[in-house]
Design a protein around this motif. Sequence first.
Motif, short mmCIF file in Angstrom:
data_model
loop_
_atom_site.label_atom_id
_atom_site.label_comp_id
_atom_site.label_asym_id
_atom_site.label_seq_id
_atom_site.Cartn_x
_atom_site.Cartn_y
_atom_site.Cartn_z
N ASP A 60 -23.19 -93.60 -42.30
CA ASP A 60 -23.36 -94.83 -41.54
C ASP A 60 -24.74 -95.42 -41.79
OD1 ASP A 60 -22.69 -96.85 -39.78
OD2 ASP A 60 -23.57 -95.81 -38.10
N TYR A 61 -25.75 -94.57 -41.74
CA TYR A 61 -27.10 -95.02 -42.06
C TYR A 61 -27.92 -93.83 -42.55
CZ TYR A 61 -28.33 -93.12 -37.47
OH TYR A 61 -28.50 -92.28 -36.40
N VAL A 62 -29.03 -94.15 -43.20
CA VAL A 62 -29.90 -93.12 -43.76
C VAL A 62 -31.30 -93.33 -43.19
CG1 VAL A 62 -30.94 -92.20 -45.87
CG2 VAL A 62 -28.57 -92.96 -45.88
N LYS A 63 -31.89 -92.29 -42.66
CA LYS A 63 -33.27 -92.37 -42.18
C LYS A 63 -34.21 -92.33 -43.38
CE LYS A 63 -33.02 -90.59 -37.47
NZ LYS A 63 -33.49 -89.53 -36.54
N SER A 64 -35.07 -93.34 -43.47
CA SER A 64 -36.03 -93.40 -44.56
C SER A 64 -37.42 -93.61 -43.98
CB SER A 64 -35.68 -94.54 -45.52
OG SER A 64 -35.80 -95.78 -44.84
N THR A 65 -38.43 -93.45 -44.82
CA THR A 65 -39.81 -93.68 -44.37
C THR A 65 -40.47 -94.72 -45.27
OG1 THR A 65 -40.55 -91.79 -45.70
CG2 THR A 65 -40.14 -91.39 -43.37
#
Length: 422
Positions: A289-294
Amino acid sequence: MANKKSKKNQTAIHVVFSIILIVLVYSFVQLILFLRQPANSTLVRNGELVNAEEFVGYVIRDEEIIDTSSYLGVPSIVVTDEKRVPKGGTIISYVSNEQETLINKINELDAKIQETMENKPSVYSADVKNLEADIQLKLYKLLNRKSDVYEVYEYKTAINESIEKKAKIVGELSPAGSKIKELIAERMKYEIELNESNQELKAEKAGLISYRVDNYENILTPNSFSSLSIEELEKIKINIGQVIPINTAKVKIVNNFECFVAVPMDAEKTENLNLNSVVKLRFNNMAEDYVKSTVEYISDEENNKKLVIFKVPTNTEALTKYRKINLEIIWWSDNGLKVPNDAIKYVTVKNEQTGEAIATIPTITIIESAYHETAWIKVIRSTEKFSIVENYTDEELLDMGIDEGLFKERINIKMYDEVLVD
């Protein structure tokens, strides 16, 4: 008698008329009540509100094109696209015309050896029986794993080794073993020639194998962030979402632990972003659904825009197919009781003695079976059409200066309540 009969008929007519009149009056009243009822209502449900914005991103990878110019012959793929290879693992085996001839000769000898063994008495040692069982098991596994090129290659090699061992044992035990020994010796000679002519492309480091080379591998790199410009990125001649075609003549090895996405955006939209800020990204056609990125890098302003580069720790396999993609940045998301904004009304709460306004409270009207109740609600987050709401606590209302007597018996909103919508 006639008069009595006439009076009875008149009485019956009056009764019937009265019943009809009562029914008509009742129906009319119900119709009026129905028309006075608001036509629209909805059920309160758990839901999510998302504030997402679509951008164009450019995929940057830590990748290295492998030089295959010194390898001759027809490439036989051992590690397929998007599969990981260990350090020292074989990526491609190059088969020359000479190798094909040798392989055919070895296969013919294997058939002759097998035929010779089958024509001999079947009194074999336990080792031979164990080898036969092992060959049968590997053949069964080979059929089940035929879609995996690398495993097929491994099983085929193991089966050939088992057949050779069996042939050697049978040859030693059999009176007619000399013929088998002769065939085995010839086979070994061809095998030595095959090994000496074999060319295998091996991985110098572990990583993800990709045959999708677009010639930006040495331009868009993790070491080039500071030299990238939005103007140059927008000149890249690749369509958004275009899949880079596979070309087995070229191969590269990619860092499968992370990749980067460079996103040009208006400078004002970057005001709340800092290095190492955690941001949710959503990619088209991706399973997650979504990807945590920095946030890894933010450029200086360029024509009222900035280039923001996000480090993406997952989806590296799927992203090897692309260089230019659509993605969504999820600025915020909230879960909770979701209601239409048209169901929310604001009322002013006043001091009962002085009439002075204390606070403006959002409310929602809950439909009970025969009456309506008004609930005070707290709006957590709103979009154009919907809001996430929850109930006030007693402490929150007291802190707003509202007297306890005004909310002591209040109604709370809950899941599956039916609420009015204007």
